[in-house]
Design a protein around this motif. Sequence first.
Motif, PDB file in Angstrom:
ATOM      1  N   UNK A 567      -4.466 -12.271   4.742  1.00  0.00           N
ATOM      2  CA  UNK A 567      -5.279 -13.490   4.707  1.00  0.00           C
ATOM      3  C   UNK A 567      -6.672 -13.226   5.250  1.00  0.00           C
ATOM      4  N   UNK A 568      -7.191 -12.013   5.001  1.00  0.00           N
ATOM      5  CA  UNK A 568      -8.524 -11.667   5.467  1.00  0.00           C
ATOM      6  C   UNK A 568      -9.567 -12.604   4.863  1.00  0.00           C
ATOM      7  N   UNK A 569     -10.740 -12.622   5.479  1.00  0.00           N
ATOM      8  CA  UNK A 569     -11.831 -13.468   5.011  1.00  0.00           C
ATOM      9  C   UNK A 569     -12.133 -13.212   3.534  1.00  0.00           C
ATOM     10  N   UNK A 570     -12.259 -14.279   2.784  1.00  0.00           N
ATOM     11  CA  UNK A 570     -12.669 -14.263   1.374  1.00  0.00           C
ATOM     12  C   UNK A 570     -11.670 -13.547   0.474  1.00  0.00           C
ATOM     13  N   UNK A 571     -10.482 -13.211   0.989  1.00  0.00           N
ATOM     14  CA  UNK A 571      -9.514 -12.481   0.165  1.00  0.00           C
ATOM     15  C   UNK A 571      -8.773 -13.403  -0.802  1.00  0.00           C
ATOM     16  N   UNK A 572      -8.220 -14.472  -0.278  1.00  0.00           N
ATOM     17  CA  UNK A 572      -7.406 -15.351  -1.115  1.00  0.00           C
ATOM     18  C   UNK A 572      -8.282 -16.053  -2.147  1.00  0.00           C
ATOM     19  N   UNK A 573      -9.423 -16.566  -1.689  1.00  0.00           N
ATOM     20  CA  UNK A 573     -10.373 -17.224  -2.586  1.00  0.00           C
ATOM     21  C   UNK A 573     -11.710 -17.329  -1.841  1.00  0.00           C
ATOM     22  N   UNK A 574     -12.830 -17.026  -2.503  1.00  0.00           N
ATOM     23  CA  UNK A 574     -14.113 -17.026  -1.785  1.00  0.00           C
ATOM     24  C   UNK A 574     -14.537 -18.389  -1.259  1.00  0.00           C
ATOM     25  N   UNK A 575     -13.989 -19.484  -1.824  1.00  0.00           N
ATOM     26  CA  UNK A 575     -14.370 -20.815  -1.354  1.00  0.00           C
ATOM     27  C   UNK A 575     -13.453 -21.335  -0.248  1.00  0.00           C
ATOM     28  N   UNK A 576     -12.400 -20.574   0.051  1.00  0.00           N
ATOM     29  CA  UNK A 576     -11.404 -21.030   1.028  1.00  0.00           C
ATOM     30  C   UNK A 576     -11.579 -20.242   2.321  1.00  0.00           C
ATOM     31  N   UNK A 577     -11.970 -20.930   3.390  1.00  0.00           N
ATOM     32  CA  UNK A 577     -12.316 -20.247   4.636  1.00  0.00           C
ATOM     33  C   UNK A 577     -11.161 -20.176   5.633  1.00  0.00           C
ATOM     34  N   UNK A 578     -10.100 -20.930   5.413  1.00  0.00           N
ATOM     35  CA  UNK A 578      -8.929 -20.879   6.286  1.00  0.00           C
ATOM     36  C   UNK A 578      -7.707 -20.541   5.434  1.00  0.00           C
TER      37      UNK A 578
END
Length: 926
Positions: A567-578
């Motif tokens: 769940x690293x930063x910007x991994x799952x989706x660039x618009x999702x920060x958490x």
Amino acid sequence: MSLDPYQIKKTLNTPKGEMTYWSLNELNLKGRNILKLPFSIRILLENTLRNFDDFAITKKDIETLLNWVPQGSDKDIPFKPARVLMQDFTGVPAVVDIASLRAEAVRQGKDGQKINPLIPVDLVIDHSVQVDYFGTNYSYKKNVDVEYGRNEERYQLLKWAQKSFDNFSVVPPGMGICHQVNLEYLAQGVITRDGMVFPDTLVGTDSHTPMVNGIGVVGWGVGGIEAEAAILGQPINFIMPEVVGLKLTGSLPLGTTATDMVLTITQLLRSHGVVGKFVEVFGPGLDHLSVPDRATISNMSPEFGCTVTYFPIDQRTLDYMEKTNRSEDQIKLVEEYARENLLWRKDEDQVTYSSVVELDLDSIEPTVAGPKRPQDKILLREFKDKFSEILREAHGREYIPMDKRDVSRWYEEGGSSQPTEDKKDVSDEVEIETKTKGGLKTVAVKLHNEKFNLHDGSIVIAAITSCTNTSNPNVMVGAGLVARKARERGLDVKPWVKTSLAPGSKVVTDYLEKAGVMDDLEALRFHLVGYGCTSCIGNSGPLPRHIAKAVEENDLIVASVLSGNRNFEARVHPQVKMNYLMSPMLVVAYALAGRIDIDLINEPIGYDPNLEPVYLQDIWPSNEEIFGLVNKVLSPNDFAKNYGEIFEGNEQWKNLEAPKDLIYQWNDASTYIKEAPFFESMNIDLAASQDIIEANVLLKLGDSITTDHISPAGSFSEISTAGKYLIERGVPKENFNSYGSRRGNDELMVRGTFANVRIKNQLASKEGGYTTHIPSKEEMSIYDAAQKYKKEETPLIVLAGKEYGSGSSRDWAAKGTSLLGIKAVIAESYERIHRSNLVGMGVLPLMYANGETAGSLGLSGMEKFSIRGIADGLHPGKLLAAESIAADGTKKNFELICKLDSAIEVEYYRNGGILHYVLREFLKKD
């Protein structure tokens, strides 16, 4: 020359005939006390005994393992795996490299057909499917159609490789995730080959390869570069590891899952410190853990930071093999060999470990992890409070409780957030109204007849995905039962949540359908979207356009929930920060709630049509319900049916045309596949190594820079350097695909190196792939700056902090670094795989000596750097002299540690990389 210097080679009568084996028991009888060695070290010892040739593997290497000590050592040991596992993202560039080696061998007048894998290679195409369509019964078919449309060139290359290379098999798209396929089918526990019997071992080009440790197989993730060397007959060398014992007692309490257990273990082992070490699990708690439970733990070895998390073979292993349709003869072979050769789990009290960490499974509570690291454990009962704390500390926003907000989330909600099929622009049809109270935004979104409100903490992605959990029938059937009970109470998933179900094998959907819970999951829009990693690796696909517009225009801090491992930063989706990791069962529950800021233990998850509150406990199945249903629906026949046809693929794969030439015919116009630039017209004679003189810093980075930050991954925009490259070549934005799908094109990949939107380069004024070209003081993209430095003939270096290169085993993190002209990285510490990959690409990994850092030395990154002592000859751990000169002429001198860990790594570096070394050796011999 004797190949049995210890006179321990014996024969074993097996169900498959009489086989030769190297007897650890015989060594033990000769006084070498094998019983004190951890089981994983015993397997490495057997590997050196069997592969001993007094050249690549020497008696000294064997003695190093025989004399293993708990504190480990700085001695390197060789390892020759029995096989290699690949997935398509990392496998495609490996195939490109081997095809390029073959092409260069032919150019040099050699027989290219001799360039072949020397050990079996299984490549599973599992990383390419993206969740473009969701929430409908046509989602799977349309996603597969789009996948083939995007990836035809890559798939043609892989089909060519399957036909052209010996020892190379491909599992076509849509059949499963490589680690789950490995666990359920490919792993044999014990292998027979050439009249010998020996432990099944492997390396894989994906960091989650250790998942197979759960079935008693030693295997770990390496970069594609190391894997290619193993494929071509080179041993993998690594430092003798410490082995941390993880002692488990007790059993999981009612209401908890294997996911809760593994997230607890992740934090526990991260806190203990296991980076670069082996972990071996023992204790009475193992008797209560099935192989899928064990594999859930082993899967997250890279999240712990360790190399393997090994579970010795025992009765549970055999039970699982029987359930997954391994043959009776194979199961007998595994038991007989393991018992005979001291690899059966017993006499645990005699094993010596470097240290022991204990966990009472009875203490496990429901758990999640996030918002951006797997080790950031949060107890479910504390999640709501933790959310408000993170919102304030990380994003500078105050949390406003639901009853204090101006606009409710629930009124006027309804409908579906599925985009219209024609994908037309809806920007003129979306109405967005923003209200702010106390720093917390409320965004009212209306599209057609649909209206709802989004806030910080709204969940926009809920994904049941990843091999970590979809390999475990208990949590998958459990998720189905949560869906069933939610339906019975009249609950539904919130309309702003993008839901998806992406299992790791077709066996999963078979047993979900037999259990009758597939209908329940689909009723909550958890429709099958594909068999692949999807959200876990950033293939979440776009958010529905009205959701994306609301998030983007209002800078909302929205969330994802997924049953994955990263769940690293910007991994799952660039618009999702958490981004939060959790069990599939909790993924369903949070999709029903639609928000993170809820106390699921004490607050209603929703209200039924009669406005009666529904709590999590009302829809949570008992263990008896789950186990009873799993035992009823899961049978060896499911595995026999699905794995009996695994290499065949669907009609699209069968009809896919692929080249038949011995040498791959490169297409200059291709934007997917290019011949690797590393070997063309390579000089067979080795040039002398040079000191690094007057280098500039391309990036100055902080701690915990992951390979996600370094390596091109996920989607990219048309204004990025990579996007401009494709547009210049006539590729429209809708056909960009992802970086991962284009890993066979070095020209694009180098443009995406260090281009992650969340990377923080201290030489740039903004986040993302930017830097300052120091001579001109001009800020520009990292790729453009590197090109300017190349024209100026200026060598480049990177300054970094702790744990540089943590995360997935991405070879392009090292390949891109090399192609940018970076000669060395100076860091406070490295994660194992990336350091090795840097060496494999001829980039020198260096560490500050004497506990120094860039901060303690006062280095801004704007200085000129020279590193001397390389030209004099390198050896592992050599101290090199470094000098920095600031613009005002101020000089600083300090020492750096050469992080080449073995003599063979020195040779790899001198040659410019592992593959250059292999090719030179081939050209000299052939």
